[in-house]
Motif scaffolding. Structure first.
Motif, PDB file in Angstrom:
ATOM      1  N   SER A  38     -15.433  91.389 -38.913  1.00  0.00           N
ATOM      2  CA  SER A  38     -16.551  90.595 -39.425  1.00  0.00           C
ATOM      3  C   SER A  38     -16.032  89.242 -39.869  1.00  0.00           C
ATOM      4  O   SER A  38     -14.972  89.144 -40.499  1.00  0.00           O
ATOM      5  N   GLY A  50     -11.761  86.297 -42.046  1.00  0.00           N
ATOM      6  CA  GLY A  50     -12.437  87.475 -41.543  1.00  0.00           C
ATOM      7  C   GLY A  50     -11.855  88.749 -42.134  1.00  0.00           C
ATOM      8  O   GLY A  50     -10.843  88.752 -42.833  1.00  0.00           O
ATOM      9  N   THR A  95     -18.474  82.473 -39.234  1.00  0.00           N
ATOM     10  CA  THR A  95     -17.787  81.519 -38.361  1.00  0.00           C
ATOM     11  C   THR A  95     -17.977  80.059 -38.760  1.00  0.00           C
ATOM     12  O   THR A  95     -17.197  79.199 -38.364  1.00  0.00           O
ATOM     13  N   MET A 126     -20.803  88.569 -36.699  1.00  0.00           N
ATOM     14  CA  MET A 126     -20.622  87.155 -37.019  1.00  0.00           C
ATOM     15  C   MET A 126     -21.824  86.625 -37.800  1.00  0.00           C
ATOM     16  O   MET A 126     -22.963  87.013 -37.556  1.00  0.00           O
ATOM     17  N   THR A 173     -24.886  93.050 -38.948  1.00  0.00           N
ATOM     18  CA  THR A 173     -24.295  91.826 -39.453  1.00  0.00           C
ATOM     19  C   THR A 173     -25.244  91.254 -40.502  1.00  0.00           C
ATOM     20  O   THR A 173     -26.466  91.179 -40.283  1.00  0.00           O
ATOM     21  N   VAL A 226     -23.758  81.668 -37.108  1.00  0.00           N
ATOM     22  CA  VAL A 226     -23.544  81.470 -35.672  1.00  0.00           C
ATOM     23  C   VAL A 226     -24.579  80.442 -35.221  1.00  0.00           C
ATOM     24  O   VAL A 226     -25.757  80.765 -35.086  1.00  0.00           O
TER      25      VAL A 226
END
Length: 283
Positions: free
Chosen positions: A5, A276, A8, A37, A149, A40
């Motif tokens: 995970s 992450g 980003t 993610m 997510t 994004v």
């Protein structure tokens, strides 16, 4: 089974192209089964992506938001495919970020995606409101486990408090009647070090922090330094000491062999304002 995970902070990051190249290189080495993610992004006023880029893999929950040519997860999946890693993926645009980006959630899965589930966490779905929040879940083909997510708000937010979003997430996930395990992966904006707030609420709701379950673990720190969203909530000294705000939770006591921070400059290059989390589970 390996889960990863990461928030980003895509496109917004300085040296974005170089960081994405580093991300791709090390994902090819790690080869997670599931990649969750957050943040994004794609540029809202960019040209639409050509059909070959979509490759029939975009399960977009908002029909009015088209996939753009710089969509981060679409580009990541396309580049990984060139390296022989054919990830299946789904992307959900969530809100307009920084007044110029379609900000969303994404999951990549080695196995085909059999089912998806979208959960609205905020009080409304106003796309222009930066507080709008969702969770996006998938069940890979041949599995009963579900993977979500998640990007939640802050405990102290008077308009969209963490507690309300968490209760909606938990209620909707439970109501979906998943038969296998449920993994909640993402940026929870809840430091594990702070008592009586979001982290304790999740743990007190019966969820298990896979970091604590892991037989082998590191410090777990996923944010170090001053980042957007925390500038007025903690002192600069506290943020420099680091926070563990990115988590992977499970509704069962999963058998976790290892939990470690990734993309933190030690194990892999830094690619975002968040590090992450990667865990290895017994199948």
């Amino acid at each position: 089974m390996r889960l990863l995970s990461i928030n980003t902070h895509s496109i917004i990051e300085k040296n974005y192209d170089e960081k994405t190249k580093n991300f791709l290189e090390h994902i090819a080495k790690l080869q997670p089964d599931i990649i969750a993610m957050q943040e994004v992004n794609q540029t809202a006023d960019f040209p639409e992506a050509v059909p070959v880029l979509q490759n029939g893999r975009c399960r977009n929950g908002k029909e009015s938001r088209h996939l753009k040519a710089d969509n981060h997860v679409a580009l990541v999946a396309a580049e990984l495919r060139k390296q022989g890693l054919d990830y299946n993926w789904t992307w959900l645009p969530m809100k307009l970020g920084y007044s110029k980006y379609d900000e969303g959630l994404a999951i990549l899965s080695k196995k085909p995606i059999a089912e998806t589930n979208v959960v609205l966490l905020s009080k409304d779905a106003d796309y222009s409101n930066w507080r709008t929040r969702y969770a996006l879940g998938v069940r890979p083909a041949g599995m009963e486990d579900w993977f979500y997510t998640v990007h939640l708000g802050w405990w102290t937010d008077e308009v969209e408090p963490f507690e309300g979003q968490w209760q909606k997430l938990q209620n909707e996930v439970i109501a979906h009647k998943h038969e296998g395990r449920i993994f909640l992966m993402g940026d929870f904006n809840s430091p594990a070090e702070v008592r009586g707030e979001g982290y304790d609420l999740i743990a007190g709701s019966g969820w298990h922090d896979t970091y604590l379950l892991a037989k082998d673990k590191d410090s777990g720190v996923t944010v170090q330094g001053v980042i957007d969203g925390w500038r007025d909530k903690l002192s600069e000294a506290d943020m420099l000491n680091g926070m563990r705000i990115d988590h992977i939770w499970c509704n069962e006591q999963a058998d976790v062999e290892k939990s470690r921070v990734c993309f933190n400059g030690n194990n892999e290059p830094v690619i975002s304002d968040h590090y992450g989390v990667v865990i290895d589970l017994e199948d």
